[in-house]
Design an enzyme around this catalytic site. Structure first.
Site, PDB file in Angstrom:
ATOM      1  N   ASN A   1      12.257   5.890   7.529  1.00 38.08           N
ATOM      2  CA  ASN A   1      12.895   5.147   8.238  1.00 38.08           C
ATOM      3  C   ASN A   1      12.061   3.877   8.430  1.00 38.08           C
ATOM      4  OD1 ASN A   1      15.407   6.315   8.924  1.00 38.08           O
ATOM      5  ND2 ASN A   1      14.221   7.447  10.556  1.00 38.08           N
TER       6      ASN A   1
ATOM      7  N   HIS B   1      13.764   5.489  -0.702  1.00 42.21           N
ATOM      8  CA  HIS B   1      12.905   6.714  -1.176  1.00 42.21           C
ATOM      9  C   HIS B   1      12.539   6.534  -2.534  1.00 42.21           C
ATOM     10  CE1 HIS B   1      13.558   8.216   2.836  1.00 42.21           C
ATOM     11  NE2 HIS B   1      14.720   8.029   2.836  1.00 42.21           N
TER      12      HIS B   1
ATOM     13  N   LYS C   1       0.729  -1.006   0.133  1.00 41.35           N
ATOM     14  CA  LYS C   1       0.022  -0.194  -0.203  1.00 41.35           C
ATOM     15  C   LYS C   1       0.991   1.093  -0.021  1.00 41.35           C
ATOM     16  CE  LYS C   1      -3.805   0.937   0.625  1.00 41.35           C
ATOM     17  NZ  LYS C   1      -4.858   0.495   1.802  1.00 41.35           N
ATOM     18  N   HIS C   2       0.769   2.064  -0.957  1.00 42.81           N
ATOM     19  CA  HIS C   2       1.380   3.272  -1.077  1.00 42.81           C
ATOM     20  C   HIS C   2       2.929   3.092  -0.745  1.00 42.81           C
ATOM     21  CE1 HIS C   2      -2.139   5.938  -1.313  1.00 42.81           C
ATOM     22  NE2 HIS C   2      -2.719   5.151  -0.453  1.00 42.81           N
TER      23      HIS C   2
END
Length: 389
Positions: free
Chosen positions: A228, A389, A64-65
Site C-alpha cells: 500500500n 507489486h 531505493k528498493h
C-alpha cells in the site's frame, strides 16, 4: 545482459533480456548495474517519463528498493529549500537540477545510495549535484558530454550510468515468474491527467491549477510505489511517501511523518545547526534527523554534541515543533486505494493537507467525506486503483 547475481549473491545466474530476441532499449555507459539496480532504473524511468508527459516539466526521481524516496518537477527552489537540499553553494541550477535536488531532498536519509532517474538529458548542473552524493546509479535518455565525464568520475570510475531509448514502449502484455509459475497481465498504461480528478465529492469543490498538478504528481508517483502507498506533495514535489505497508493508516502516518520532517528541516533552529566544517553530508543529514526526533539528546546531549557541532545546539521543543507544523499548508495527498476509515484524514490534516485524490469505493466513504468537510478539504474520487507489486 549478464548480471553479477540476482536480488542476493546466492541467486545465480542472473540476466536481463528481451523475450522476442530484440536488442535491449538500454546501454550501460559506465559501471556494472545489478538486478535491483535495473528494477529501480526501469520503475523510476517510467515515473519521470510520465511526470514529464503529464506536466511538460523536467522531472527526477530518487529510488531505493523499487520505490521512490522522492520525486519532483523542475521548479525553482527558494533559498530555504536550496539550503535543506544542500545545494545552496552551487550557484544557478537548471530546472532538471532543481528537480533532482528536490527529489533527493524529500527524504535524504532514505535517498542515501539511491538510483536516480531523469526525464531529460542529464546536464552539467545536475551532474554536479549527483557527483557529491552517495548514489548507486542513474538512468536518463542521454548525457551531455561534460556531464557524462563528471559522472564517470564517481566511485573510482565504477558508477552505474544507464542510457535508455526515450522512444521505447513496452509490450501490451507483461509476464513475471514467481516460484516457477508465470504470471501475466496487461501493462499498466493508465494515463493519469486532470480527467481523473473530476468534481470533488466534498463540500469544498475548489481545486486550483497548482493543486491539480500536485495531485497528478502524487498519483503518478504512487503508480510506481510498492503498495500500500500514500504520497504527500507540495509545490510539485513529493515531500513524504509511505510505501509497502500492510495498513492504509500506517502508510498515511509514515508518509506524514516524512512530510513533517521535511518541513521541520526548514525551522530556523534546524537551519542554523552549527555543524563541524569537516562533517560530511550523510552525517549532517543523520544529525538533523535525530535532532528533530524525540531522541535529540543523542546528538545534542552533554558529551556527544562535540561529535557533530561547534557548539551545543538548543533543543527544539515538542511545543515548538507543533507550532511550526501548524503553519504547513497547501499539501496535496494521493492514495493508491480507498481510505477505509476517517483516521487517515485526521492524520493528513496534521501535515497541512488541503486536497486529496483517492479511488473511493469504501463502505465508509461517507465518513471519510464528512471528515474532509469538517476541515474544509477538497477530495476527488478517481475511481482508479494504483496497486503496484
Amino acid at each position: 545482459m549478464e548480471l553479477k547475481y540476482g536480488c542476493n549473491p546466492n541467486q545465480k545466474p542472473a540476466s536481463i533480456f528481451m523475450k522476442d530476441g530484440s536488442e535491449l532499449p538500454v546501454k550501460v555507459l559506465c559501471g556494472k548495474p545489478g538486478y535491483i539496480n535495473f528494477l529501480d532504473a526501469f520503475n523510476s524511468w517510467q515515473l519521470v517519463r510520465e511526470l514529464k508527459q503529464a506536466t511538460g516539466l523536467p522531472a527526477a526521481a530518487s529510488f531505493k528498493h523499487v520505490s521512490p524516496a522522492g520525486a519532483a518537477l523542475g521548479l525553482p527552489l527558494s533559498d530555504v529549500l536550496r539550503k535543506i537540499y544542500r545545494v545552496d553553494d552551487l550557484g544557478e541550477l537548471s530546472p532538471l537540477a532543481c528537480a533532482y535536488a528536490a527529489a533527493r531532498g524529500a527524504d535524504r536519509m532514505s535517498s542515501f545510495g539511491d538510483f536516480i532517474a531523469l526525464s531529460d538529458v542529464c546536464d552539467v548542473s545536475t551532474a554536479r549535484i549527483i557527483a557529491r552524493e552517495v548514489s548507486d546509479g542513474i538512468i536518463a535518455p542521454g548525457y551531455e558530454p561534460e556531464a557524462l565525464e563528471i559522472l564517470k568520475g564517481k566511485r573510482k570510475g565504477a558508477y552505474n550510468i544507464v542510457e535508455i531509448d526515450p522512444d521505447y514502449e513496452p509490450a501490451a502484455v507483461e509476464q513475471k515468474d514467481v516460484f516457477g509459475i508465470t504470471f501475466e497481465q496487461g501493462h499498466n498504461d493508465l494515463r493519469i491527467d486532470e480527467s481523473l480528478l473530476g468534481t470533488p465529492v466534498t463540500e469544498n469543490k475548489d481545486l486550483t491549477e497548482e493543486q491539480k498538478r500536485d495531485l497528478i504528481v502524487a498519483l503518478i508517483t504512487l503508480k510506481y510505489t510498492q503498495s500500500n502507498s500514500v504520497c504527500y506533495v507540495k509545490d510539485g514535489r513529493a515531500i513524504g511517501i509511505g510505501a509497502g505497508q500492510q495498513s492504509r493508516i500506517h502508510c498515511t502516518r509514515l508518509a506524514g511523518t516524512k512530510a513533517d520532517l521535511w518541513y521541520l528541516r526548514q525551522h530556523p533552529k534546524a537551519l542554523e545547526l552549527p555543524f563541524l566544517p569537516e562533517l560530511g553530508r550523510p552525517n549532517r543529514d543523520n544529525a538533523t534527523d535525530v535532532y528533530l526526533s524525540d531522541d535529540a539528546e543523542d546528538v545534542i546531549g552533554d558529551g556527544v554534541w562535540q561529535k557533530s557541532f561547534t557548539r551545543q545546539p538548543e533543543p527544539l521543543t515538542r511545543e515548538e515543533k507543533r507550532a511550526w507544523l501548524d503553519t504547513l499548508t497547501g499539501v496535496a495527498l494521493g492514495s493508491d486505494a480507498f481510505f477505509p476509515f476517517d483516521d487517515n484524514i485526521e492524520r493528513a490534516r496534521r501535515s497541512g493537507v488541503c486536497c486529496i485524490a483517492q479511488p473511493g469505493g469504501s463502505i465508509r466513504d461517507e465518513d471519510v467525506i464528512a471528515c474532509c468537510n469538517k476541515y474544509g478539504m477538497a477530495m476527488v474520487f478517481t475511481g482508479i486503483r494504483l496497486f503496484h507489486h
